[in-house]
Design an enzyme around this catalytic site. Sequence first.
Site, PDB file in Angstrom:
ATOM      1  N   ASN A   9     -21.706  71.473  34.623  1.00 20.05           N
ATOM      2  CA  ASN A   9     -20.904  72.105  33.348  1.00 20.05           C
ATOM      3  C   ASN A   9     -19.617  72.769  33.651  1.00 20.05           C
ATOM      4  O   ASN A   9     -19.871  74.051  33.806  1.00 20.05           O
ATOM      5  CB  ASN A   9     -21.750  72.806  32.399  1.00 20.05           C
ATOM      6  CG  ASN A   9     -21.308  73.227  30.940  1.00 20.05           C
ATOM      7  OD1 ASN A   9     -20.155  72.777  30.609  1.00 20.05           O
ATOM      8  ND2 ASN A   9     -21.983  73.742  30.437  1.00 20.05           N
ATOM      9  N   LYS A  11     -17.655  73.958  31.548  1.00 20.51           N
ATOM     10  CA  LYS A  11     -17.237  74.640  30.115  1.00 20.51           C
ATOM     11  C   LYS A  11     -15.545  74.733  30.000  1.00 20.51           C
ATOM     12  O   LYS A  11     -15.185  73.736  30.092  1.00 20.51           O
ATOM     13  CB  LYS A  11     -17.838  76.153  30.729  1.00 20.51           C
ATOM     14  CG  LYS A  11     -19.134  76.134  31.008  1.00 20.51           C
ATOM     15  CD  LYS A  11     -19.922  77.467  31.005  1.00 20.51           C
ATOM     16  CE  LYS A  11     -21.293  77.314  31.490  1.00 20.51           C
ATOM     17  NZ  LYS A  11     -22.094  78.694  31.534  1.00 20.51           N
ATOM     18  N   HIS A  95     -25.531  73.555  23.912  1.00 21.70           N
ATOM     19  CA  HIS A  95     -25.624  74.630  24.851  1.00 21.70           C
ATOM     20  C   HIS A  95     -25.521  75.991  24.166  1.00 21.70           C
ATOM     21  O   HIS A  95     -25.285  75.993  23.273  1.00 21.70           O
ATOM     22  CB  HIS A  95     -24.504  74.315  25.667  1.00 21.70           C
ATOM     23  CG  HIS A  95     -24.326  75.524  27.079  1.00 21.70           C
ATOM     24  ND1 HIS A  95     -23.867  76.726  27.066  1.00 21.70           N
ATOM     25  CD2 HIS A  95     -24.447  75.243  28.496  1.00 21.70           C
ATOM     26  CE1 HIS A  95     -24.064  77.257  28.077  1.00 21.70           C
ATOM     27  NE2 HIS A  95     -24.282  76.352  29.022  1.00 21.70           N
ATOM     28  N   GLU A  97     -23.913  78.406  24.647  1.00 19.28           N
ATOM     29  CA  GLU A  97     -22.853  79.396  24.172  1.00 19.28           C
ATOM     30  C   GLU A  97     -22.424  78.461  22.906  1.00 19.28           C
ATOM     31  O   GLU A  97     -21.630  79.220  22.140  1.00 19.28           O
ATOM     32  CB  GLU A  97     -21.606  78.878  25.391  1.00 19.28           C
ATOM     33  CG  GLU A  97     -21.916  79.833  26.532  1.00 19.28           C
ATOM     34  CD  GLU A  97     -21.646  79.330  28.018  1.00 19.28           C
ATOM     35  OE1 GLU A  97     -20.794  78.324  28.055  1.00 19.28           O
ATOM     36  OE2 GLU A  97     -21.924  79.704  28.788  1.00 19.28           O
ATOM     37  N   GLU A 167     -32.139  76.651  29.825  1.00 15.35           N
ATOM     38  CA  GLU A 167     -31.174  77.611  30.304  1.00 15.35           C
ATOM     39  C   GLU A 167     -31.584  79.008  29.701  1.00 15.35           C
ATOM     40  O   GLU A 167     -30.965  79.063  28.476  1.00 15.35           O
ATOM     41  CB  GLU A 167     -29.668  77.017  30.197  1.00 15.35           C
ATOM     42  CG  GLU A 167     -29.452  75.840  30.665  1.00 15.35           C
ATOM     43  CD  GLU A 167     -27.950  75.745  30.681  1.00 15.35           C
ATOM     44  OE1 GLU A 167     -27.454  75.602  31.922  1.00 15.35           O
ATOM     45  OE2 GLU A 167     -27.186  75.740  29.709  1.00 15.35           O
ATOM     46  N   GLY A 173     -24.379  82.725  33.781  1.00 15.59           N
ATOM     47  CA  GLY A 173     -23.190  83.486  34.289  1.00 15.59           C
ATOM     48  C   GLY A 173     -23.609  85.096  34.501  1.00 15.59           C
ATOM     49  O   GLY A 173     -22.460  85.754  34.902  1.00 15.59           O
ATOM     50  N   SER A 213     -27.298  80.276  36.684  1.00 14.06           N
ATOM     51  CA  SER A 213     -26.862  80.846  38.335  1.00 14.06           C
ATOM     52  C   SER A 213     -27.572  80.141  39.294  1.00 14.06           C
ATOM     53  O   SER A 213     -28.104  80.631  40.109  1.00 14.06           O
ATOM     54  CB  SER A 213     -27.210  82.398  38.063  1.00 14.06           C
ATOM     55  OG  SER A 213     -26.460  83.152  37.322  1.00 14.06           O
TER      56      SER A 213
END
Length: 251
Positions: A9, A11, A95, A97, A167, A173, A213
């Site tokens: 991904n 992003k 996702h 985010e 996730e 991250g 990660s």
Amino acid sequence: MRIPVIAGNWKLFKTIGESVALVDDLKPLVANIHGVEIVVAPVFTALSRVCDVVKGSNVLLAAQDCYWEEEGAFTGEVAPRLLKDAGCSHVIIGHSERRQYFGETDLSVNKKTKAAIAAGLTAIVCVGELLADREAGQTFSVIEAQIQGGLAGLEANSLRHVIVAYEPVWAIGTGKTASDAQAQEVHAFIRQLIVSLFNQSVADAVRILYGGSVKPDNVKGLMSQPDIDGALVGGASLKAESFAAIVGFDS
Ligand code: 13P
């Protein structure tokens, strides 16, 4: 047997030129890796050009989101059939985010998932708990609501076109991966949920990816867990060498 999936991904990173360069570098590094589904998800504007580069290779293309309508007065949105048109076989949906910053809900995830499948795409449906959820002992109830809501009303048959990505938000991250056992525990829970929502054979076949990660040095341990069928990779997918090393976890 579930074929592992390693998806990158990207992003909101990389211009069209940088995206093309990355897949150009990636292709030869993964050309001899068989038995792994390799997916990259560039930004919308790079999809079509990246498609030209990956055509005929073992690298598949995903978008990072889609809308649920086919067309209409929906300024700024992109329909699943247009992603297909741009060369995508997969689309990431829900996702964390998007849930955190763009108001994505289980209902919108559900609509998008149905629309993506109807357009012939494979939906990579993301779920994951916040750190506060985990600390409050609510990991399983949060995941259960996201899976139930996100996959509501789907036919058992359609699950062939769904990949689930777990996730944990606190691992994204942050460099703080879930331990192999922590990830496995949630993956097994998700598979059990899919047994109860659909049936055993659907649950046995569905791929459940871990994200958060994932790096070349921790992928092997994660992939050795019985219910972890792949990885959704952020940061480490932005460099051909590290992504290729993750794709080659088994070699
Ligand atoms: P990182 O691998 O950078 O933690 O990102 C994970 C992720 O969000 C993939 O979708």
